[in-house]
Write an enzyme that holds these catalytic residues in place. Structure first.
Site, PDB file in Angstrom:
ATOM      1  N   ASP A   9       0.825  -1.162  -0.039  1.00 18.93           N
ATOM      2  CA  ASP A   9       0.102   0.039  -0.009  1.00 18.93           C
ATOM      3  C   ASP A   9       0.913   1.371   0.111  1.00 18.93           C
ATOM      4  OD1 ASP A   9      -2.589  -1.352  -0.108  1.00 18.93           O
ATOM      5  OD2 ASP A   9      -2.680  -1.441   1.990  1.00 18.93           O
ATOM      6  N   ASP A  12     -11.000  -4.801   7.505  1.00 18.70           N
ATOM      7  CA  ASP A  12     -10.283  -5.731   7.984  1.00 18.70           C
ATOM      8  C   ASP A  12     -10.140  -5.752   9.551  1.00 18.70           C
ATOM      9  OD1 ASP A  12      -9.641  -6.647   5.254  1.00 18.70           O
ATOM     10  OD2 ASP A  12      -7.863  -5.054   5.142  1.00 18.70           O
TER      11      ASP A  12
END
Length: 324
Positions: A22, A264
């Site tokens: 990311d 998540d």
């Protein structure tokens, strides 16, 4: 036999076949055709299962993360995971681990997320993932299969993980969408965590009302597709459907900075509290707290334990006051 003590903690295995490095940054304004000068960038090891393991560890749980890694991006990814000291098993692949990009527009507060497809996995590569999972499944524990499937991986991959988990006496949790989710539900799993949009796509209709959301979640439990359905609704909270009924929980009031990783984090806290022997209500409360704590962090950062526990305590206090 007496039930396990509340301090007993069952292990949690996660699987990420399409992890992402990311990359997050910010710029004043996103304008087509212009060279956009960005602020300082940040790198995080992302992907559903990896994020679940990272949050489980931050909250004091036991976890092992199985993931794929390849190319220069994969090497950078490995170093980031090692720096967090998350126990892992890496499956080497020929392709290069993908990158995802998140750009915050500072003048408006809008966030732009670019999610790349990921490298194609060969059959020996994805079968090695299954073999490592089979060798590592914690008997009596949890297996969390989360995230998108990269090219080359069959749509029933998570269904195969669910089958392996059942054979080894573990409970399988799937966080996916589209055909991967449908195949897993056809196999039958312990828990799924769809968003409203993902569940709507699965049932083939928009779930715009609270009644339709509960009906769709309960239907999956009733037909044996999943023992639990944790439906996340963003700012509207979450719904948990199980055989004994439905639980609802609102989110606490927080300042939203970034929604990346909130789902998540929600899943990680929910599974962890179950692994600790907590009740479904306590698990849902922790999940909402973790998701809410994550949205207060910048870019692709995840929640911190002290924030989760503070929000968790606040939600518990509200519940006590409401029942008083």
């Amino acid at each position: 036999m007496e039930p396990p003590a509340r301090t007993a903690m069952q292990p949690i295995l996660t699987l990420t076949v399409n992890p992402a490095l990311d990359v997050s940054t910010a710029t004043e304004e996103v304008i087509s055709g212009h060279k956009l000068r960005c602020h300082t960038s940040r790198l995080d090891p992302g992907g559903g299962g990896i994020n679940v393991s990272r949050v489980v560890q931050r909250l004091g749980g036991r976890t092992l993360a199985v993931y794929t890694a390849g190319g220069p991006t994969g090497e950078a990814y490995r170093r980031l995971i090692e720096a967090e000291r998350v126990p892992t098993l890496a499956v080497p692949i020929q392709g290069s681990t993908r990158e995802d990009f998140t750009v915050d527009e500072t003048t408006t507060g809008r966030q732009f997320r670019f999610v790349l497809q990921g490298p194609e996995l060969s059959e020996p590569e994805w079968r090695l993932c299954l073999a490592l999972v089979a060798d590592s499944i914690p008997v009596g524990g949890y297996v969390v299969a989360s995230g998108s499937l990269p090219p080359g991986v069959p749509e029933d991959f998570y269904a195969q993980v669910a089958r392996l988990s059942r054979l080894h006496g573990a409970r399988c949790i799937v966080d996916a969408s589209g055909p991967a989710l449908s195949e897993a539900l056809a196999e039958g799993v312990f828990l799924v965590k769809p968003s409203r949009r993902e569940l709507g796509l699965h049932v083939g209709k928009p779930l715009d009302s609270a009644e339709s959301q509960v009906e769709a979640a309960r239907a999956l439990v009733a037909d044996g597709s999943a023992e639990h359905v944790a439906l996340t609704l963003g700012g509207e909270g979450a719904v948990l459907a199980l055989a004994s009924g439905v639980l609802r929980m609102a989110v606490p009031q927080v300042t939203v900075r970034s929604t990346v990783g909130a789902g998540d984090s929600f899943l990680a806290a929910f599974v962890l509290r179950l692994a600790q022997g907590r009740t479904h209500e306590e698990a849902l409360r922790a999940a909402v707290a973790a998701g809410s704590a994550t949205v207060t962090t910048a870019a692709t950062e995840l929640c911190h334990r002290e924030d989760v526990e503070r929000l968790e305590a606040g939600l518990a206090a509200q519940a006590r006051d409401g029942s008083a």
